[in-house]
Design a protein around this motif. Structure first.
Motif, PDB file in Angstrom:
ATOM      1  N   CYS A  86       0.838  -1.201   0.000  1.00 44.81           N
ATOM      2  CA  CYS A  86       0.000   0.000   0.000  1.00 44.81           C
ATOM      3  C   CYS A  86       0.875   1.255   0.000  1.00 44.81           C
ATOM      4  O   CYS A  86       2.003   1.229   0.486  1.00 44.81           O
ATOM      5  N   PRO A  87       0.374   2.374  -0.508  1.00 49.86           N
ATOM      6  CA  PRO A  87       1.124   3.630  -0.442  1.00 49.86           C
ATOM      7  C   PRO A  87       1.496   3.971   0.994  1.00 49.86           C
ATOM      8  O   PRO A  87       0.727   3.708   1.934  1.00 49.86           O
ATOM      9  N   LEU A  88       2.675   4.577   1.160  1.00 47.90           N
ATOM     10  CA  LEU A  88       3.225   4.843   2.487  1.00 47.90           C
ATOM     11  C   LEU A  88       3.536   6.314   2.681  1.00 47.90           C
ATOM     12  O   LEU A  88       4.067   6.972   1.776  1.00 47.90           O
ATOM     13  N   VAL A  89       3.241   6.816   3.871  1.00 43.35           N
ATOM     14  CA  VAL A  89       3.741   8.110   4.334  1.00 43.35           C
ATOM     15  C   VAL A  89       4.768   7.799   5.414  1.00 43.35           C
ATOM     16  O   VAL A  89       4.426   7.219   6.451  1.00 43.35           O
ATOM     17  N   LEU A  90       6.022   8.143   5.170  1.00 41.21           N
ATOM     18  CA  LEU A  90       7.107   7.826   6.088  1.00 41.21           C
ATOM     19  C   LEU A  90       7.575   9.093   6.792  1.00 41.21           C
ATOM     20  O   LEU A  90       8.082  10.020   6.150  1.00 41.21           O
ATOM     21  N   ASP A  91       7.407   9.117   8.105  1.00 43.85           N
ATOM     22  CA  ASP A  91       7.745  10.295   8.900  1.00 43.85           C
ATOM     23  C   ASP A  91       8.766   9.917   9.965  1.00 43.85           C
ATOM     24  O   ASP A  91       8.817   8.769  10.411  1.00 43.85           O
ATOM     25  N   ALA A  92       9.593  10.851  10.368  1.00 38.67           N
ATOM     26  CA  ALA A  92      10.451  10.748  11.558  1.00 38.67           C
ATOM     27  C   ALA A  92      11.167   9.404  11.654  1.00 38.67           C
ATOM     28  O   ALA A  92      12.066   9.112  10.885  1.00 38.67           O
ATOM     29  N   GLY A  93      10.749   8.557  12.613  1.00 42.80           N
ATOM     30  CA  GLY A  93      11.449   7.314  12.876  1.00 42.80           C
ATOM     31  C   GLY A  93      11.327   6.255  11.807  1.00 42.80           C
ATOM     32  O   GLY A  93      11.986   5.211  11.894  1.00 42.80           O
ATOM     33  N   ALA A  94      10.512   6.489  10.769  1.00 43.74           N
ATOM     34  CA  ALA A  94      10.376   5.500   9.685  1.00 43.74           C
ATOM     35  C   ALA A  94      11.064   5.947   8.396  1.00 43.74           C
ATOM     36  O   ALA A  94      10.980   5.253   7.380  1.00 43.74           O
ATOM     37  N   LEU A  95      11.762   7.063   8.434  1.00 47.80           N
ATOM     38  CA  LEU A  95      12.429   7.526   7.205  1.00 47.80           C
ATOM     39  C   LEU A  95      13.463   6.530   6.696  1.00 47.80           C
ATOM     40  O   LEU A  95      13.704   6.434   5.501  1.00 47.80           O
ATOM     41  N   ASP A  96      14.047   5.769   7.623  1.00 50.76           N
ATOM     42  CA  ASP A  96      15.072   4.796   7.216  1.00 50.76           C
ATOM     43  C   ASP A  96      14.491   3.640   6.414  1.00 50.76           C
ATOM     44  O   ASP A  96      15.240   2.863   5.813  1.00 50.76           O
ATOM     45  N   LEU A  97      13.170   3.521   6.365  1.00 50.33           N
ATOM     46  CA  LEU A  97      12.538   2.417   5.644  1.00 50.33           C
ATOM     47  C   LEU A  97      12.338   2.713   4.167  1.00 50.33           C
ATOM     48  O   LEU A  97      11.844   1.863   3.425  1.00 50.33           O
ATOM     49  N   VAL A  98      12.724   3.902   3.724  1.00 45.86           N
ATOM     50  CA  VAL A  98      12.403   4.317   2.367  1.00 45.86           C
ATOM     51  C   VAL A  98      12.927   3.356   1.311  1.00 45.86           C
ATOM     52  O   VAL A  98      12.263   3.106   0.299  1.00 45.86           O
ATOM     53  N   ASP A  99      14.090   2.781   1.529  1.00 47.09           N
ATOM     54  CA  ASP A  99      14.672   1.903   0.510  1.00 47.09           C
ATOM     55  C   ASP A  99      14.289   0.438   0.687  1.00 47.09           C
ATOM     56  O   ASP A  99      14.721  -0.405  -0.098  1.00 47.09           O
ATOM     57  N   THR A 100      13.466   0.136   1.687  1.00 52.48           N
ATOM     58  CA  THR A 100      13.010  -1.243   1.886  1.00 52.48           C
ATOM     59  C   THR A 100      11.644  -1.473   1.267  1.00 52.48           C
ATOM     60  O   THR A 100      11.177  -2.607   1.217  1.00 52.48           O
ATOM     61  N   ALA A 101      10.998  -0.401   0.820  1.00 50.67           N
ATOM     62  CA  ALA A 101       9.638  -0.502   0.285  1.00 50.67           C
ATOM     63  C   ALA A 101       9.653  -0.304  -1.222  1.00 50.67           C
ATOM     64  O   ALA A 101      10.471   0.441  -1.763  1.00 50.67           O
ATOM     65  N   SER A 102       8.725  -0.962  -1.897  1.00 51.80           N
ATOM     66  CA  SER A 102       8.580  -0.785  -3.338  1.00 51.80           C
ATOM     67  C   SER A 102       7.319  -0.022  -3.703  1.00 51.80           C
ATOM     68  O   SER A 102       7.166   0.423  -4.839  1.00 51.80           O
TER      69      SER A 102
END
Length: 278
Positions: free
Chosen positions: A116-132
């Motif tokens: 699903c589409p993601l909004v990545l904020d604060a503590g989840a910014l490091d996940l940007v390259d783990t999601a497609s």
């Protein structure tokens, strides 16, 4: 470098999903939220409050016991078990990866792996390259500097170039928060938003902005999946709504983030009256 075009209130109004007589809670958008933590439970409350007041049919919150209890006390309509979700908001009020326990990692993995589409904020910014899936980052200048390996001063001096560099590097839309917020998509298209009073520089403001954006993404999830570039418009629209609600809450003076949230419904209603959809 040329400044990106400003998103106006009329532009933002076009991204408000207005229900019809045939609408129900699932067609109005279901937002999943993994935010907050035991040390920072308020971030969960503020993001949930803002998302619900922006307009979703259902909100699922998954988090630690303390923020879950506070969310339910404030917004008892929140669902706190996993299930159908159309978009996710992750990371507000959460620490870095090294501080996550197994439960937090599992919740975040559930969201990232959902597609699903993601909004990545604060503590989840490091996940940007783990999601497609299509995703939008919501960093402030310091967080964007960390993503780029730059200094905060460099980002503040060159905000558009910095946001564009991060968007290209990570293949994600970036909403760089500030007195003028800048949204950039990986292809380079950018929008700016400037509607907030200076009183908005307060703790929790970013949590509310993330909630607003999460709601807009959830209510446009099918469009985002088909055309991820619309995330740049949704991000700028969220910043406009955030600023206009803050302006209404302020009336020229200080206000709280919950005051801002309380103005979201009236602000949206005013925009829809003043800028009806053709």
């Amino acid at each position: 470098m040329t400044s990106p075009p400003l998103m106006t209130a009329a532009d933002a109004a076009r991204w408000i999903a207005v229900p019809t007589a045939a609408s129900h809670k699932y067609t109005r958008g279901v937002l999943g939220v993994v935010t907050g933590s035991s040390p920072y439970p308020g971030a969960a409350v503020l993001g949930v409050e803002a998302a619900l007041r922006t307009g979703v049919g259902m909100l699922r919150y998954l988090g630690d016991a303390r923020p879950s209890d506070l969310v339910l006390q404030r917004r008892p309509e929140t669902v706190t078990v996993p299930g159908r979700v159309q978009a996710w908001l992750l990371g507000s009020g959460m620490g870095p990866a090294a501080d996550r326990d197994g439960a937090a990692r599992d919740r975040l993995a559930l969201a990232v792996d959902s597609g699903c589409p993601l909004v990545l904020d604060a503590g989840a910014l490091d996940l940007v390259d783990t999601a497609s899936a299509p995703r939008v980052l919501t960093p402030h200048a310091g967080e964007l500097a960390a993503l780029l390996g730059a200094s905060r001063a460099e980002v503040e001096q060159h905000p558009l170039a910095s946001a564009r560099a991060a968007a290209e590097r990570h293949g994600a839309t970036v909403l760089l928060k500030g007195s003028t917020s800048i949204a950039v998509e990986p292809g380079g298209r950018a929008r700016a938003a400037r509607s907030a009073p200076a009183w908005l520089a307060t703790a929790g403001a970013g949590d509310a902005l993330a909630g607003i954006l999460g709601a807009l993404v959830a209510t446009h999830a099918e469009q985002v999946r088909a055309e991820p570039a619309v995330l740049v418009d949704l991000a700028a629209a969220a910043a406009v709504l955030h600023g206009l609600a803050a302006e209404a809450a302020s009336a020229g003076g200080p206000f709280t983030v919950l005051d801002l949230c309380a103005q979201l419904g009236p602000t949206i209603a005013r925009l829809l009256r003043e800028h009806p959809t053709p």
